[in-house]
Design a protein around this motif. Structure first.
Motif, PDB file in Angstrom:
ATOM      1  N   TRP A  40     -73.328  18.196  67.831  1.00 17.14           N
ATOM      2  CA  TRP A  40     -74.786  18.055  67.858  1.00 17.14           C
ATOM      3  C   TRP A  40     -75.242  16.833  68.631  1.00 17.14           C
ATOM      4  N   VAL A  41     -74.481  15.730  68.581  1.00 19.52           N
ATOM      5  CA  VAL A  41     -74.910  14.533  69.314  1.00 19.52           C
ATOM      6  C   VAL A  41     -74.340  14.483  70.725  1.00 19.52           C
ATOM      7  N   GLY A  42     -73.520  15.458  71.098  1.00 16.69           N
ATOM      8  CA  GLY A  42     -73.046  15.573  72.466  1.00 16.69           C
ATOM      9  C   GLY A  42     -71.930  14.631  72.852  1.00 16.69           C
ATOM     10  N   LEU A  43     -71.063  14.298  71.893  1.00 13.09           N
ATOM     11  CA  LEU A  43     -69.909  13.465  72.231  1.00 13.09           C
ATOM     12  C   LEU A  43     -68.891  14.278  73.030  1.00 13.09           C
ATOM     13  N   GLY A  44     -68.038  13.575  73.763  1.00 13.44           N
ATOM     14  CA  GLY A  44     -67.037  14.224  74.596  1.00 13.44           C
ATOM     15  C   GLY A  44     -65.781  14.602  73.829  1.00 13.44           C
ATOM     16  N   ARG A  45     -64.673  14.352  74.440  1.00 15.60           N
ATOM     17  CA  ARG A  45     -63.347  14.758  73.975  1.00 15.60           C
ATOM     18  C   ARG A  45     -62.994  14.165  72.607  1.00 15.60           C
ATOM     19  N   ILE A  46     -62.190  14.923  71.855  1.00 16.89           N
ATOM     20  CA  ILE A  46     -61.609  14.471  70.587  1.00 16.89           C
ATOM     21  C   ILE A  46     -60.092  14.536  70.721  1.00 16.89           C
ATOM     22  N   VAL A  47     -59.421  13.481  70.262  1.00 17.32           N
ATOM     23  CA  VAL A  47     -57.961  13.461  70.216  1.00 17.32           C
ATOM     24  C   VAL A  47     -57.574  13.085  68.791  1.00 17.32           C
ATOM     25  N   TYR A  48     -56.715  13.890  68.159  1.00 17.29           N
ATOM     26  CA  TYR A  48     -56.367  13.627  66.763  1.00 17.29           C
ATOM     27  C   TYR A  48     -54.859  13.586  66.552  1.00 17.29           C
ATOM     28  N   ALA A  49     -54.463  12.767  65.576  1.00 15.05           N
ATOM     29  CA  ALA A  49     -53.044  12.581  65.271  1.00 15.05           C
ATOM     30  C   ALA A  49     -52.490  13.730  64.444  1.00 15.05           C
ATOM     31  N   ALA A  50     -53.155  14.086  63.353  1.00 13.95           N
ATOM     32  CA  ALA A  50     -52.696  15.161  62.465  1.00 13.95           C
ATOM     33  C   ALA A  50     -53.773  16.229  62.387  1.00 13.95           C
ATOM     34  N   SER A  51     -53.348  17.468  62.317  1.00  7.57           N
ATOM     35  CA  SER A  51     -54.300  18.582  62.279  1.00  7.57           C
ATOM     36  C   SER A  51     -54.702  18.935  60.848  1.00  7.57           C
ATOM     37  N   SER A  52     -55.793  19.653  60.745  1.00  2.00           N
ATOM     38  CA  SER A  52     -56.231  20.176  59.449  1.00  2.00           C
ATOM     39  C   SER A  52     -55.199  21.146  58.896  1.00  2.00           C
ATOM     40  N   ALA A  53     -54.566  21.913  59.779  1.00  2.00           N
ATOM     41  CA  ALA A  53     -53.532  22.857  59.334  1.00  2.00           C
ATOM     42  C   ALA A  53     -52.349  22.108  58.726  1.00  2.00           C
ATOM     43  N   GLN A  54     -51.952  20.993  59.353  1.00  2.00           N
ATOM     44  CA  GLN A  54     -50.865  20.195  58.785  1.00  2.00           C
ATOM     45  C   GLN A  54     -51.249  19.663  57.407  1.00  2.00           C
ATOM     46  N   LEU A  55     -52.450  19.093  57.308  1.00  2.00           N
ATOM     47  CA  LEU A  55     -52.888  18.554  56.024  1.00  2.00           C
ATOM     48  C   LEU A  55     -52.915  19.654  54.968  1.00  2.00           C
ATOM     49  N   SER A  56     -53.445  20.818  55.302  1.00  2.00           N
ATOM     50  CA  SER A  56     -53.493  21.930  54.344  1.00  2.00           C
ATOM     51  C   SER A  56     -52.093  22.329  53.890  1.00  2.00           C
ATOM     52  N   GLN A  57     -51.162  22.385  54.832  1.00  2.00           N
ATOM     53  CA  GLN A  57     -49.780  22.736  54.502  1.00  2.00           C
ATOM     54  C   GLN A  57     -49.175  21.703  53.562  1.00  2.00           C
TER      55      GLN A  57
ATOM     56  N   PHE B  96     -47.097  11.103  65.342  1.00  2.00           N
ATOM     57  CA  PHE B  96     -47.708  10.510  64.151  1.00  2.00           C
ATOM     58  C   PHE B  96     -47.578  11.385  62.904  1.00  2.00           C
ATOM     59  N   ALA B  97     -46.872  12.499  63.000  1.00  2.00           N
ATOM     60  CA  ALA B  97     -46.781  13.429  61.869  1.00  2.00           C
ATOM     61  C   ALA B  97     -46.186  12.758  60.628  1.00  2.00           C
ATOM     62  N   ASP B  98     -45.077  12.057  60.789  1.00  2.00           N
ATOM     63  CA  ASP B  98     -44.437  11.434  59.623  1.00  2.00           C
ATOM     64  C   ASP B  98     -45.317  10.353  59.002  1.00  2.00           C
ATOM     65  N   ALA B  99     -45.935   9.535  59.858  1.00  2.00           N
ATOM     66  CA  ALA B  99     -46.797   8.456  59.344  1.00  2.00           C
ATOM     67  C   ALA B  99     -47.994   9.026  58.612  1.00  2.00           C
ATOM     68  N   MET B 100     -48.629  10.053  59.175  1.00  2.00           N
ATOM     69  CA  MET B 100     -49.803  10.626  58.519  1.00  2.00           C
ATOM     70  C   MET B 100     -49.418  11.366  57.247  1.00  2.00           C
ATOM     71  N   LYS B 101     -48.301  12.070  57.279  1.00  2.00           N
ATOM     72  CA  LYS B 101     -47.856  12.765  56.069  1.00  2.00           C
ATOM     73  C   LYS B 101     -47.626  11.762  54.941  1.00  2.00           C
ATOM     74  N   ALA B 102     -47.024  10.616  55.249  1.00  2.00           N
ATOM     75  CA  ALA B 102     -46.769   9.596  54.224  1.00  2.00           C
ATOM     76  C   ALA B 102     -48.071   9.032  53.668  1.00  2.00           C
ATOM     77  N   LEU B 103     -49.057   8.790  54.537  1.00  2.00           N
ATOM     78  CA  LEU B 103     -50.350   8.284  54.066  1.00  2.00           C
ATOM     79  C   LEU B 103     -51.045   9.311  53.180  1.00  2.00           C
ATOM     80  N   TYR B 104     -51.071  10.551  53.636  1.00  2.00           N
ATOM     81  CA  TYR B 104     -51.702  11.613  52.845  1.00  2.00           C
ATOM     82  C   TYR B 104     -50.978  11.796  51.514  1.00  2.00           C
ATOM     83  N   GLU B 105     -49.645  11.757  51.565  1.00  2.00           N
ATOM     84  CA  GLU B 105     -48.876  11.936  50.337  1.00  2.00           C
ATOM     85  C   GLU B 105     -49.196  10.854  49.309  1.00  2.00           C
ATOM     86  N   ALA B 106     -49.332   9.620  49.774  1.00  2.47           N
ATOM     87  CA  ALA B 106     -49.646   8.511  48.881  1.00  2.47           C
ATOM     88  C   ALA B 106     -50.991   8.714  48.185  1.00  2.47           C
ATOM     89  N   LYS B 107     -51.912   9.406  48.829  1.00  2.00           N
ATOM     90  CA  LYS B 107     -53.244   9.602  48.254  1.00  2.00           C
ATOM     91  C   LYS B 107     -53.377  10.928  47.506  1.00  2.00           C
TER      92      LYS B 107
END
Length: 159
Positions: A95-112, A145-156
């Motif tokens: 809606w605000v017209g920002l450009g590109r997005i780059v992400y470390a972990a996907s929503s699918a990974q988090l859901s899994q 970044f998969a291992d690092a993000m998985k560890a952060l998510y797991e901790a929470k």
């Protein structure tokens, strides 16, 4: 456009911000806004622990950008984030017209991972950014970044 070394460096900062959020008792998400020339303009982390679940860093970036940048500047900016935008943040981004997005972990990974840990799913569907905002260029996940993000998510989120 593929994820490059500069992108990986900025994603590393997002992971650091996610860790800061977790260390403060919040959900581990962090994001950085970079202008078209590569200068960092704004960064934030999740701030939902007090009950306002709209206080995602990606949404804060969209609000900051619309208040501080021209339409042209927004369209040339890149948002880096530790986790793929949720539908609310993807819509705000578009809606605000920002450009590109780059992400470390996907929503699918988090859901899994949430399923793997027996944790409850999020209250909104984990849609890919491009299903909510089809004209936004979105790149990720960055497997480095998969291992690092998985560890952060797991901790929470692990039950």
């Amino acid at each position: 456009m593929a994820i490059n070394d500069s992108d990986l460096e900025r994603l590393g900062r997002c992971v650091e911000l996610a860790r800061e959020a977790l260390d403060d008792g919040d959900e581990p998400f962090g994001s950085v806004l970079v202008d078209g020339s590569g200068a960092t303009l704004f960064e934030d982390r999740n701030r939902v622990k007090d009950g306002d679940h709209t206080r995602h860093p990606e949404f804060a970036i969209a609000r900051w950008a619309v208040e501080n940048l021209t339409s042209d500047q927004r369209s040339h900016a890149t948002v880096y984030t530790s986790g793929e935008h949720c539908p609310m943040c993807a819509a705000g981004h578009a809606w605000v017209g920002l450009g590109r997005i780059v992400y470390a972990a996907s929503s699918a990974q988090l859901s899994q991972w949430l399923t793997e840990w027996g944790a409850p799913p999020p209250p909104v569907a984990p849609l890919p950014i491009t299903m909510v905002a089809p004209r936004v260029v979105a790149e990720g996940p960055a497997e480095q970044f998969a291992d690092a993000m998985k560890a952060l998510y797991e901790a929470k989120f692990k039950s």
